[in-house]
Design a protein around this motif. Structure first.
Motif, PDB file in Angstrom:
ATOM      1  N   UNK A 162       0.810  -1.207   0.000  1.00  0.00           N
ATOM      2  CA  UNK A 162       0.000   0.000   0.000  1.00  0.00           C
ATOM      3  C   UNK A 162       0.841   1.254   0.000  1.00  0.00           C
ATOM      4  N   UNK A 163       0.249   2.304   0.528  1.00  0.00           N
ATOM      5  CA  UNK A 163       0.875   3.629   0.589  1.00  0.00           C
ATOM      6  C   UNK A 163       0.866   4.078   2.047  1.00  0.00           C
ATOM      7  N   UNK A 164       1.944   4.719   2.463  1.00  0.00           N
ATOM      8  CA  UNK A 164       2.078   5.194   3.843  1.00  0.00           C
ATOM      9  C   UNK A 164       2.609   6.616   3.802  1.00  0.00           C
ATOM     10  N   UNK A 165       2.047   7.485   4.640  1.00  0.00           N
ATOM     11  CA  UNK A 165       2.496   8.873   4.752  1.00  0.00           C
ATOM     12  C   UNK A 165       2.706   9.201   6.223  1.00  0.00           C
ATOM     13  N   UNK A 166       3.676  10.081   6.484  1.00  0.00           N
ATOM     14  CA  UNK A 166       3.987  10.398   7.882  1.00  0.00           C
ATOM     15  C   UNK A 166       4.612  11.785   8.001  1.00  0.00           C
ATOM     16  N   UNK A 167       4.329  12.427   9.147  1.00  0.00           N
ATOM     17  CA  UNK A 167       4.932  13.711   9.490  1.00  0.00           C
ATOM     18  C   UNK A 167       6.309  13.473  10.107  1.00  0.00           C
ATOM     19  N   UNK A 168       7.029  14.544  10.332  1.00  0.00           N
ATOM     20  CA  UNK A 168       8.365  14.494  10.928  1.00  0.00           C
ATOM     21  C   UNK A 168       8.289  13.942  12.353  1.00  0.00           C
ATOM     22  N   UNK A 169       9.238  13.068  12.689  1.00  0.00           N
ATOM     23  CA  UNK A 169       9.318  12.494  14.028  1.00  0.00           C
ATOM     24  C   UNK A 169      10.245  11.293  14.035  1.00  0.00           C
ATOM     25  N   UNK A 170      10.422  10.694  15.210  1.00  0.00           N
ATOM     26  CA  UNK A 170      11.311   9.533  15.343  1.00  0.00           C
ATOM     27  C   UNK A 170      10.778   8.613  16.443  1.00  0.00           C
ATOM     28  N   UNK A 171      10.833   7.285  16.161  1.00  0.00           N
ATOM     29  CA  UNK A 171      10.386   6.285  17.125  1.00  0.00           C
ATOM     30  C   UNK A 171      11.166   4.994  16.927  1.00  0.00           C
ATOM     31  N   UNK A 172      11.226   4.203  17.991  1.00  0.00           N
ATOM     32  CA  UNK A 172      11.925   2.918  17.944  1.00  0.00           C
ATOM     33  C   UNK A 172      11.081   1.888  17.211  1.00  0.00           C
ATOM     34  N   UNK A 173      11.751   1.012  16.429  1.00  0.00           N
ATOM     35  CA  UNK A 173      11.064  -0.080  15.752  1.00  0.00           C
ATOM     36  C   UNK A 173      11.767  -1.394  16.067  1.00  0.00           C
ATOM     37  N   UNK A 174      10.980  -2.460  16.113  1.00  0.00           N
ATOM     38  CA  UNK A 174      11.481  -3.810  16.333  1.00  0.00           C
ATOM     39  C   UNK A 174      10.728  -4.714  15.368  1.00  0.00           C
ATOM     40  N   UNK A 175      11.440  -5.255  14.368  1.00  0.00           N
ATOM     41  CA  UNK A 175      10.809  -6.154  13.414  1.00  0.00           C
ATOM     42  C   UNK A 175      10.990  -7.593  13.870  1.00  0.00           C
TER      43      UNK A 175
END
Length: 129
Positions: free
Chosen positions: A54-67
């Motif tokens: 699909x399509x994803x949009x996002x504003x400025x920011x930062x967060x931790x991810x764990x795949x």
């Protein structure tokens, strides 16, 4: 047994839908900077549920991810700039016109440097016990 056109696999284009997508924000316990609004349009899901695109949009920011180990994501940035930080302090910038892969087992941070819009394909394989 007759075959209907609707029974056959078909090509799905990832056009920007006219309707709004699903809006969310990073989990509060994972936020590192800002509280960016994220919007997702899931435009395709495989019949076995193991692939979504699909399509994803996002504003400025930062967060931790764990795949998880069995989850991989390919993405292509249409607009904007993202930066992926690994746990060892390395980083990879991906800007408009570039793609990237977040492999299963990756841990780090996802940072949106300038508002981003991207195509994504997520593959989730069942893990053997």
């Amino acid at each position: 047994m007759s075959s209907h056109a609707s029974d056959k696999p078909r090509i799905v284009r990832l056009d920007q839908p006219a309707q709004p997508g699903v809006v969310d924000h990073p989990r509060p316990d994972r936020l590192e900077q800002g509280n960016p609004r994220r919007e997702t349009w899931s435009l395709y899901e495989s019949s076995d549920g193991q692939m979504t695109a699909g399509i994803w949009a996002c504003e400025v920011g930062r967060w931790r991810i764990v795949f998880p180990a069995g989850k991989d994501e390919y993405f292509f940035v249409l607009e904007g700039h993202v930066r992926l930080h690994d746990r060892e302090g390395g980083l990879v910038d991906v800007q408009a016109g570039q793609g990237g892969v977040i492999p299963g087992g990756f841990e780090g941070a996802f940072e949106v440097i300038s508002p981003v819009r991207k195509h994504f394909v997520v593959v989730e394989r069942p893990q053997k016990s």
